[in-house]
Design a protein around this motif. Structure first.
Motif, PDB file in Angstrom:
ATOM      1  N   ARG A  75       4.465   0.804  10.775  1.00  0.00           N
ATOM      2  CA  ARG A  75       3.828  -0.319  11.451  1.00  0.00           C
ATOM      3  C   ARG A  75       2.310  -0.208  11.374  1.00  0.00           C
ATOM      4  NH1 ARG A  75       6.789  -0.319  17.216  1.00  0.00           N
ATOM      5  NH2 ARG A  75       6.628   1.922  16.814  1.00  0.00           N
ATOM      6  N   ALA A  76       1.807   1.034  11.384  1.00  0.00           N
ATOM      7  CA  ALA A  76       0.363   1.220  11.257  1.00  0.00           C
ATOM      8  C   ALA A  76      -0.125   0.744   9.891  1.00  0.00           C
ATOM      9  CB  ALA A  76       0.005   2.686  11.467  1.00  0.00           C
ATOM     10  N   THR A  77       0.690   0.929   8.860  1.00  0.00           N
ATOM     11  CA  THR A  77       0.323   0.440   7.535  1.00  0.00           C
ATOM     12  C   THR A  77       0.167  -1.074   7.564  1.00  0.00           C
ATOM     13  OG1 THR A  77       1.479   2.260   6.423  1.00  0.00           O
ATOM     14  CG2 THR A  77       1.056   0.280   5.127  1.00  0.00           C
ATOM     15  N   VAL A  78       1.134  -1.755   8.154  1.00  0.00           N
ATOM     16  CA  VAL A  78       1.068  -3.216   8.263  1.00  0.00           C
ATOM     17  C   VAL A  78      -0.165  -3.634   9.043  1.00  0.00           C
ATOM     18  CG1 VAL A  78       2.225  -5.271   9.127  1.00  0.00           C
ATOM     19  CG2 VAL A  78       3.569  -3.446   8.076  1.00  0.00           C
ATOM     20  N   ARG A  79      -0.435  -2.929  10.138  1.00  0.00           N
ATOM     21  CA  ARG A  79      -1.607  -3.263  10.958  1.00  0.00           C
ATOM     22  C   ARG A  79      -2.894  -3.139  10.153  1.00  0.00           C
ATOM     23  NH1 ARG A  79      -4.911   0.203  13.235  1.00  0.00           N
ATOM     24  NH2 ARG A  79      -3.431   1.947  13.253  1.00  0.00           N
ATOM     25  N   ARG A  80      -3.021  -2.076   9.381  1.00  0.00           N
ATOM     26  CA  ARG A  80      -4.248  -1.878   8.594  1.00  0.00           C
ATOM     27  C   ARG A  80      -4.377  -2.909   7.486  1.00  0.00           C
ATOM     28  NH1 ARG A  80      -2.441   3.912   9.105  1.00  0.00           N
ATOM     29  NH2 ARG A  80      -3.677   4.723  10.860  1.00  0.00           N
ATOM     30  N   ILE A  81      -3.269  -3.283   6.880  1.00  0.00           N
ATOM     31  CA  ILE A  81      -3.321  -4.322   5.845  1.00  0.00           C
ATOM     32  C   ILE A  81      -3.851  -5.622   6.431  1.00  0.00           C
ATOM     33  CG2 ILE A  81      -1.919  -5.780   4.331  1.00  0.00           C
ATOM     34  CD1 ILE A  81      -0.082  -3.319   3.944  1.00  0.00           C
ATOM     35  N   VAL A  82      -3.336  -5.987   7.594  1.00  0.00           N
ATOM     36  CA  VAL A  82      -3.727  -7.250   8.213  1.00  0.00           C
ATOM     37  C   VAL A  82      -5.168  -7.208   8.723  1.00  0.00           C
ATOM     38  CG1 VAL A  82      -3.272  -8.800  10.148  1.00  0.00           C
ATOM     39  CG2 VAL A  82      -1.372  -7.901   8.787  1.00  0.00           C
ATOM     40  N   SER A  83      -5.575  -6.068   9.275  1.00  0.00           N
ATOM     41  CA  SER A  83      -6.903  -6.001   9.911  1.00  0.00           C
ATOM     42  C   SER A  83      -8.027  -5.715   8.919  1.00  0.00           C
ATOM     43  CB  SER A  83      -6.910  -4.934  11.007  1.00  0.00           C
ATOM     44  OG  SER A  83      -6.662  -3.638  10.464  1.00  0.00           O
ATOM     45  N   HIS A  84      -7.741  -4.926   7.862  1.00  0.00           N
ATOM     46  CA  HIS A  84      -8.812  -4.513   6.963  1.00  0.00           C
ATOM     47  C   HIS A  84      -8.510  -4.723   5.474  1.00  0.00           C
ATOM     48  CE1 HIS A  84      -9.899  -2.127  10.573  1.00  0.00           C
ATOM     49  NE2 HIS A  84     -11.132  -2.232  10.117  1.00  0.00           N
ATOM     50  N   GLY A  85      -7.274  -5.044   5.150  1.00  0.00           N
ATOM     51  CA  GLY A  85      -6.885  -4.954   3.753  1.00  0.00           C
ATOM     52  C   GLY A  85      -6.626  -6.255   3.042  1.00  0.00           C
ATOM     53  N   THR A  86      -6.282  -6.084   1.792  1.00  0.00           N
ATOM     54  CA  THR A  86      -5.883  -7.211   0.947  1.00  0.00           C
ATOM     55  C   THR A  86      -4.457  -7.064   0.441  1.00  0.00           C
ATOM     56  OG1 THR A  86      -6.762  -6.138  -1.051  1.00  0.00           O
ATOM     57  CG2 THR A  86      -8.252  -7.589   0.182  1.00  0.00           C
ATOM     58  N   GLY A  87      -3.810  -5.920   0.745  1.00  0.00           N
ATOM     59  CA  GLY A  87      -2.447  -5.776   0.283  1.00  0.00           C
ATOM     60  C   GLY A  87      -1.874  -4.384   0.482  1.00  0.00           C
ATOM     61  N   TRP A  88      -0.705  -4.183  -0.112  1.00  0.00           N
ATOM     62  CA  TRP A  88       0.109  -2.981   0.072  1.00  0.00           C
ATOM     63  C   TRP A  88       0.382  -2.326  -1.273  1.00  0.00           C
ATOM     64  CZ3 TRP A  88       5.885  -2.904  -0.570  1.00  0.00           C
ATOM     65  CH2 TRP A  88       6.450  -1.664  -0.200  1.00  0.00           C
ATOM     66  N   ILE A  89       0.355  -0.980  -1.299  1.00  0.00           N
ATOM     67  CA  ILE A  89       0.736  -0.207  -2.476  1.00  0.00           C
ATOM     68  C   ILE A  89       1.983   0.588  -2.152  1.00  0.00           C
ATOM     69  CG2 ILE A  89       0.090   1.587  -4.095  1.00  0.00           C
ATOM     70  CD1 ILE A  89      -2.787   0.933  -3.650  1.00  0.00           C
ATOM     71  N   ALA A  90       3.024   0.405  -2.958  1.00  0.00           N
ATOM     72  CA  ALA A  90       4.253   1.176  -2.803  1.00  0.00           C
ATOM     73  C   ALA A  90       4.252   2.281  -3.854  1.00  0.00           C
ATOM     74  CB  ALA A  90       5.467   0.270  -2.987  1.00  0.00           C
ATOM     75  N   GLY A  91       4.058   3.512  -3.420  1.00  0.00           N
ATOM     76  CA  GLY A  91       3.959   4.630  -4.347  1.00  0.00           C
ATOM     77  C   GLY A  91       5.303   5.176  -4.751  1.00  0.00           C
ATOM     78  N   ASP A  92       5.442   5.515  -6.051  1.00  0.00           N
ATOM     79  CA  ASP A  92       6.680   6.051  -6.606  1.00  0.00           C
ATOM     80  C   ASP A  92       7.869   5.235  -6.092  1.00  0.00           C
ATOM     81  OD1 ASP A  92       8.225   7.640  -8.181  1.00  0.00           O
ATOM     82  OD2 ASP A  92       8.059   9.448  -6.962  1.00  0.00           O
ATOM     83  N   ALA A  93       7.803   3.939  -6.325  1.00  0.00           N
ATOM     84  CA  ALA A  93       8.667   2.988  -5.637  1.00  0.00           C
ATOM     85  C   ALA A  93       9.901   2.614  -6.434  1.00  0.00           C
ATOM     86  CB  ALA A  93       7.877   1.721  -5.324  1.00  0.00           C
ATOM     87  N   THR A  94      10.886   2.133  -5.715  1.00  0.00           N
ATOM     88  CA  THR A  94      12.034   1.465  -6.308  1.00  0.00           C
ATOM     89  C   THR A  94      11.947  -0.020  -5.960  1.00  0.00           C
ATOM     90  OG1 THR A  94      13.445   1.736  -4.361  1.00  0.00           O
ATOM     91  CG2 THR A  94      13.447   3.532  -5.997  1.00  0.00           C
ATOM     92  N   VAL A  95      12.726  -0.820  -6.658  1.00  0.00           N
ATOM     93  CA  VAL A  95      12.787  -2.244  -6.345  1.00  0.00           C
ATOM     94  C   VAL A  95      13.231  -2.437  -4.902  1.00  0.00           C
ATOM     95  CG1 VAL A  95      14.027  -4.381  -6.853  1.00  0.00           C
ATOM     96  CG2 VAL A  95      13.165  -2.961  -8.726  1.00  0.00           C
TER      97      VAL A  95
END
Length: 281
Positions: free
Chosen positions: A152-172
Protein backbone atom coordinates in the motif's frame (compact mmCIF):
# COMPACT_ATOMS: atom_id res chain seq x y z
CA UNK A 1 4.37 -1.25 -25.75
CA UNK A 2 8.00 -0.17 -25.69
CA UNK A 3 10.91 -2.59 -25.25
CA UNK A 4 13.88 -1.72 -23.05
CA UNK A 5 16.99 -3.56 -21.93
CA UNK A 6 18.71 -3.84 -18.56
CA UNK A 7 22.42 -4.00 -17.83
CA UNK A 8 23.69 -7.32 -16.41
CA UNK A 9 24.85 -5.60 -13.24
CA UNK A 10 24.01 -8.55 -10.98
CA UNK A 11 25.79 -11.01 -13.29
CA UNK A 12 29.51 -11.90 -13.04
CA UNK A 13 30.85 -8.99 -15.13
CA UNK A 14 34.46 -7.98 -14.57
CA UNK A 15 35.14 -4.91 -16.71
CA UNK A 16 32.95 -1.81 -16.43
CA UNK A 17 33.71 -0.88 -20.03
CA UNK A 18 31.54 -3.82 -21.05
CA UNK A 19 28.54 -2.09 -19.46
CA UNK A 20 29.26 1.07 -21.46
CA UNK A 21 29.37 -1.04 -24.62
CA UNK A 22 25.95 -2.45 -23.67
CA UNK A 23 24.68 1.14 -23.54
CA UNK A 24 26.10 1.99 -26.96
CA UNK A 25 24.65 -1.12 -28.57
CA UNK A 26 21.29 -0.70 -26.84
CA UNK A 27 20.90 2.75 -28.34
CA UNK A 28 22.17 1.70 -31.76
CA UNK A 29 19.70 -1.18 -31.91
CA UNK A 30 16.72 0.96 -30.96
CA UNK A 31 15.81 -0.07 -27.40
CA UNK A 32 13.62 2.48 -25.61
CA UNK A 33 15.37 2.39 -22.24
CA UNK A 34 18.58 1.27 -20.59
CA UNK A 35 18.08 0.28 -16.94
CA UNK A 36 20.39 -0.62 -14.08
CA UNK A 37 19.60 -2.34 -10.79
CA UNK A 38 20.94 -1.58 -7.31
CA UNK A 39 22.49 -3.50 -4.44
CA UNK A 40 25.18 -2.50 -1.97
CA UNK A 41 26.44 -5.89 -0.78
CA UNK A 42 26.92 -7.31 -4.28
CA UNK A 43 28.95 -6.61 -7.41
CA UNK A 44 26.11 -4.48 -8.81
CA UNK A 45 27.54 -1.13 -10.00
CA UNK A 46 26.34 2.09 -8.37
CA UNK A 47 23.35 3.14 -10.50
CA UNK A 48 23.85 6.90 -10.85
CA UNK A 49 27.53 6.57 -11.72
CA UNK A 50 26.75 3.83 -14.20
CA UNK A 51 24.03 5.84 -15.90
CA UNK A 52 26.33 8.86 -16.03
CA UNK A 53 28.80 6.77 -18.02
CA UNK A 54 25.97 5.53 -20.22
CA UNK A 55 24.76 9.10 -20.74
CA UNK A 56 28.18 10.08 -22.03
CA UNK A 57 28.24 7.16 -24.45
CA UNK A 58 24.74 7.74 -25.85
CA UNK A 59 22.46 10.60 -26.84
CA UNK A 60 18.86 9.35 -27.13
CA UNK A 61 18.08 6.20 -25.14
CA UNK A 62 16.25 6.78 -21.84
CA UNK A 63 18.11 5.92 -18.62
CA UNK A 64 16.35 4.25 -15.67
CA UNK A 65 17.22 3.02 -12.19
CA UNK A 66 15.26 -0.18 -11.72
CA UNK A 67 15.22 0.12 -8.83
CA UNK A 68 17.47 2.35 -6.74
CA UNK A 69 17.45 1.69 -2.98
CA UNK A 70 16.49 5.18 -1.89
CA UNK A 71 16.97 4.90 1.89
CA UNK A 72 20.65 4.02 1.47
CA UNK A 73 21.20 7.55 0.14
CA UNK A 74 21.20 8.95 3.66
CA UNK A 75 22.48 12.41 2.66
CA UNK A 76 19.34 13.56 0.92
CA UNK A 77 20.70 16.90 -0.27
CA UNK A 78 23.77 15.27 -1.82
CA UNK A 79 21.56 12.71 -3.53
CA UNK A 80 19.30 15.43 -4.91
CA UNK A 81 22.34 17.16 -6.40
CA UNK A 82 23.65 13.88 -7.83
CA UNK A 83 20.30 13.27 -9.55
CA UNK A 84 20.26 16.80 -10.97
CA UNK A 85 23.83 16.32 -12.21
CA UNK A 86 22.95 13.07 -13.96
CA UNK A 87 19.92 14.74 -15.52
CA UNK A 88 22.11 17.56 -16.81
CA UNK A 89 24.68 15.14 -18.23
CA UNK A 90 21.99 13.11 -20.01
CA UNK A 91 19.88 16.02 -21.22
CA UNK A 92 16.18 16.79 -20.75
CA UNK A 93 13.73 13.92 -20.65
CA UNK A 94 16.14 10.99 -20.62
CA UNK A 95 16.50 10.07 -16.93
CA UNK A 96 13.80 8.34 -14.90
CA UNK A 97 14.27 7.25 -11.30
CA UNK A 98 12.83 3.97 -10.13
CA UNK A 99 12.94 3.83 -6.33
CA UNK A 100 12.25 1.26 -3.63
CA UNK A 101 12.70 0.93 0.15
CA UNK A 102 14.82 -2.21 -0.34
CA UNK A 103 14.43 -5.84 0.65
CA UNK A 104 17.89 -6.99 1.79
CA UNK A 105 18.79 -6.23 5.39
CA UNK A 106 22.52 -6.74 4.80
CA UNK A 107 22.60 -3.75 2.42
CA UNK A 108 21.41 -1.56 5.27
CA UNK A 109 23.71 -3.06 7.88
CA UNK A 110 26.77 -2.36 5.74
CA UNK A 111 25.40 1.04 4.69
CA UNK A 112 24.86 2.11 8.30
CA UNK A 113 21.18 2.86 7.69
CA UNK A 114 18.42 1.71 10.04
CA UNK A 115 16.48 -1.15 8.45
CA UNK A 116 13.23 -0.63 10.32
CA UNK A 117 12.87 3.04 9.34
CA UNK A 118 13.75 2.62 5.66
CA UNK A 119 10.22 3.45 4.49
CA UNK A 120 10.23 6.71 6.45
CA UNK A 121 13.70 7.51 5.11
CA UNK A 122 12.47 7.02 1.55
CA UNK A 123 9.57 9.39 2.15
CA UNK A 124 11.96 12.04 3.51
CA UNK A 125 14.19 11.57 0.46
CA UNK A 126 11.24 12.16 -1.85
CA UNK A 127 10.49 15.46 -0.17
CA UNK A 128 14.12 16.55 -0.57
CA UNK A 129 14.22 15.61 -4.25
CA UNK A 130 11.59 18.25 -4.93
CA UNK A 131 14.06 20.96 -3.84
CA UNK A 132 17.08 21.46 -6.14
CA UNK A 133 20.41 21.91 -4.33
CA UNK A 134 22.85 24.20 -6.08
CA UNK A 135 21.98 22.83 -9.50
CA UNK A 136 18.69 22.66 -11.36
CA UNK A 137 17.91 19.49 -13.32
CA UNK A 138 17.69 19.70 -17.10
CA UNK A 139 14.22 18.14 -17.06
CA UNK A 140 11.51 20.51 -15.90
CA UNK A 141 10.41 19.40 -12.45
CA UNK A 142 13.23 16.87 -12.28
CA UNK A 143 13.35 13.28 -13.56
CA UNK A 144 10.04 11.39 -13.33
CA UNK A 145 9.79 9.02 -10.37
CA UNK A 146 8.51 5.45 -10.47
CA UNK A 147 8.24 3.03 -7.57
CA UNK A 148 8.86 -0.67 -7.15
CA UNK A 149 7.12 -2.94 -4.68
CA UNK A 150 3.69 -4.34 -4.07
CA UNK A 151 2.52 -2.68 -0.87
CA UNK A 152 0.00 0.00 0.00
CA UNK A 153 2.94 2.31 0.65
CA UNK A 154 4.06 1.74 -2.94
CA UNK A 155 0.65 2.83 -4.21
CA UNK A 156 0.71 5.85 -1.92
CA UNK A 157 4.11 6.97 -3.21
CA UNK A 158 3.09 6.51 -6.83
CA UNK A 159 0.04 8.70 -6.32
CA UNK A 160 1.76 11.36 -4.20
CA UNK A 161 5.14 11.65 -5.94
CA UNK A 162 5.32 9.35 -8.93
CA UNK A 163 4.42 8.73 -12.50
CA UNK A 164 4.09 4.97 -12.35
CA UNK A 165 5.01 1.51 -11.09
CA UNK A 166 7.92 -0.85 -11.84
CA UNK A 167 7.36 -4.58 -11.42
CA UNK A 168 10.77 -6.18 -10.95
CA UNK A 169 11.51 -9.72 -12.16
CA UNK A 170 7.82 -9.90 -12.93
CA UNK A 171 5.33 -12.36 -14.31
CA UNK A 172 2.22 -11.45 -16.27
CA UNK A 173 0.21 -12.49 -13.22
CA UNK A 174 2.15 -10.04 -11.04
CA UNK A 175 1.19 -7.19 -13.35
CA UNK A 176 -2.43 -8.31 -13.63
CA UNK A 177 -2.68 -8.53 -9.85
CA UNK A 178 -1.22 -5.17 -8.84
CA UNK A 179 -1.49 -2.72 -11.75
CA UNK A 180 -5.29 -2.34 -11.35
CA UNK A 181 -4.78 -1.20 -7.75
CA UNK A 182 -2.36 1.47 -8.93
CA UNK A 183 -4.72 2.67 -11.66
CA UNK A 184 -7.70 2.79 -9.28
CA UNK A 185 -5.79 4.80 -6.67
CA UNK A 186 -4.55 7.14 -9.40
CA UNK A 187 -8.07 7.77 -10.67
CA UNK A 188 -9.49 8.13 -7.14
CA UNK A 189 -6.89 10.83 -6.46
CA UNK A 190 -8.12 12.76 -9.50
CA UNK A 191 -4.78 12.62 -11.27
CA UNK A 192 -4.72 13.25 -14.99
CA UNK A 193 -3.90 10.53 -17.49
CA UNK A 194 -2.78 7.12 -16.26
CA UNK A 195 0.19 5.81 -14.28
CA UNK A 196 2.94 4.23 -16.36
CA UNK A 197 3.38 0.48 -15.84
CA UNK A 198 6.80 -1.05 -16.47
CA UNK A 199 7.70 -4.70 -16.02
CA UNK A 200 11.22 -6.13 -16.05
CA UNK A 201 12.11 -9.76 -16.70
CA UNK A 202 15.36 -11.72 -16.75
CA UNK A 203 16.81 -13.06 -19.99
CA UNK A 204 19.80 -14.64 -21.68
CA UNK A 205 20.07 -16.01 -25.21
CA UNK A 206 22.37 -18.27 -27.16
CA UNK A 207 23.89 -21.72 -26.49
CA UNK A 208 24.89 -20.87 -22.93
CA UNK A 209 21.68 -19.09 -21.95
CA UNK A 210 20.47 -21.49 -19.28
CA UNK A 211 23.89 -21.71 -17.65
CA UNK A 212 24.23 -17.91 -17.67
CA UNK A 213 20.87 -17.50 -15.98
CA UNK A 214 21.72 -20.08 -13.32
CA UNK A 215 25.13 -18.52 -12.66
CA UNK A 216 23.69 -15.01 -12.33
CA UNK A 217 20.31 -15.49 -10.69
CA UNK A 218 21.13 -18.43 -8.43
CA UNK A 219 23.67 -16.63 -6.22
CA UNK A 220 21.81 -13.32 -6.49
CA UNK A 221 18.64 -14.76 -4.96
CA UNK A 222 20.34 -17.22 -2.63
CA UNK A 223 19.56 -14.97 0.35
CA UNK A 224 15.88 -15.96 0.05
CA UNK A 225 16.54 -19.70 0.01
CA UNK A 226 16.95 -22.40 -2.59
CA UNK A 227 13.27 -22.57 -3.52
CA UNK A 228 13.07 -18.87 -4.35
CA UNK A 229 16.39 -18.96 -6.16
CA UNK A 230 15.19 -21.81 -8.37
CA UNK A 231 11.93 -20.00 -8.97
CA UNK A 232 13.82 -16.96 -10.19
CA UNK A 233 15.80 -19.13 -12.58
CA UNK A 234 12.67 -20.90 -13.82
CA UNK A 235 10.85 -17.71 -14.88
CA UNK A 236 13.79 -16.26 -16.82
CA UNK A 237 13.56 -16.18 -20.62
CA UNK A 238 16.19 -18.24 -22.41
CA UNK A 239 14.83 -18.79 -25.91
CA UNK A 240 13.61 -16.57 -28.76
CA UNK A 241 10.26 -18.35 -28.65
CA UNK A 242 9.75 -17.55 -24.96
CA UNK A 243 10.68 -13.92 -25.48
CA UNK A 244 8.47 -13.51 -28.54
CA UNK A 245 5.51 -14.92 -26.60
CA UNK A 246 6.17 -12.71 -23.55
CA UNK A 247 5.80 -9.44 -25.43
CA UNK A 248 2.11 -9.71 -26.38
CA UNK A 249 1.30 -11.31 -23.02
CA UNK A 250 2.70 -8.37 -21.04
CA UNK A 251 1.12 -5.92 -23.45
CA UNK A 252 -2.30 -7.51 -22.89
CA UNK A 253 -1.69 -7.24 -19.14
CA UNK A 254 -1.43 -3.48 -19.52
CA UNK A 255 2.31 -2.83 -19.57
CA UNK A 256 3.53 0.34 -21.22
CA UNK A 257 7.11 -0.92 -21.35
CA UNK A 258 8.82 -4.30 -20.95
CA UNK A 259 12.49 -4.37 -19.97
CA UNK A 260 14.63 -7.46 -20.52
CA UNK A 261 17.40 -7.60 -17.89
CA UNK A 262 20.64 -9.19 -19.05
CA UNK A 263 22.23 -12.14 -17.23
CA UNK A 264 25.18 -12.80 -19.54
CA UNK A 265 27.71 -9.91 -19.55
CA UNK A 266 28.64 -10.45 -23.21
CA UNK A 267 27.55 -7.30 -25.14
CA UNK A 268 26.55 -9.63 -27.95
CA UNK A 269 23.48 -10.35 -25.84
CA UNK A 270 22.15 -6.91 -26.84
CA UNK A 271 22.19 -7.88 -30.51
CA UNK A 272 20.71 -11.31 -29.86
CA UNK A 273 17.78 -9.73 -28.04
CA UNK A 274 17.33 -6.99 -30.62
CA UNK A 275 17.16 -9.58 -33.40
CA UNK A 276 14.23 -11.19 -31.60
CA UNK A 277 12.24 -8.25 -30.27
CA UNK A 278 12.99 -5.27 -32.50
CA UNK A 279 13.09 -6.67 -36.01
CA UNK A 280 10.20 -5.19 -37.92
CA UNK A 281 9.07 -2.88 -35.10
Amino acid sequence: MEIGIGLPGHAPWRDGRILVEWARRAEARGFSTLSVSDRLVWNTPEPLLTLAAAAGATSRIRLLTSVLLGPLRANHALFAKAVATLDQLAGPGRVRLGLSPGSREDDFAVGGVDWDSRGKQLDLLLERLAEPVGLAPATAGGPPLLFGGGSRATVRRIVSHGTGWIAGDATVEDVEGFAPQVRTAWADAGKAGAPRVIASVMYALGPGAEAAVADAIGPYYAFAGEEYSQYGISIAYTSPEQIAAAIPAFERAGCDELIFMGNDPDPGQVDLLADVVLTGR
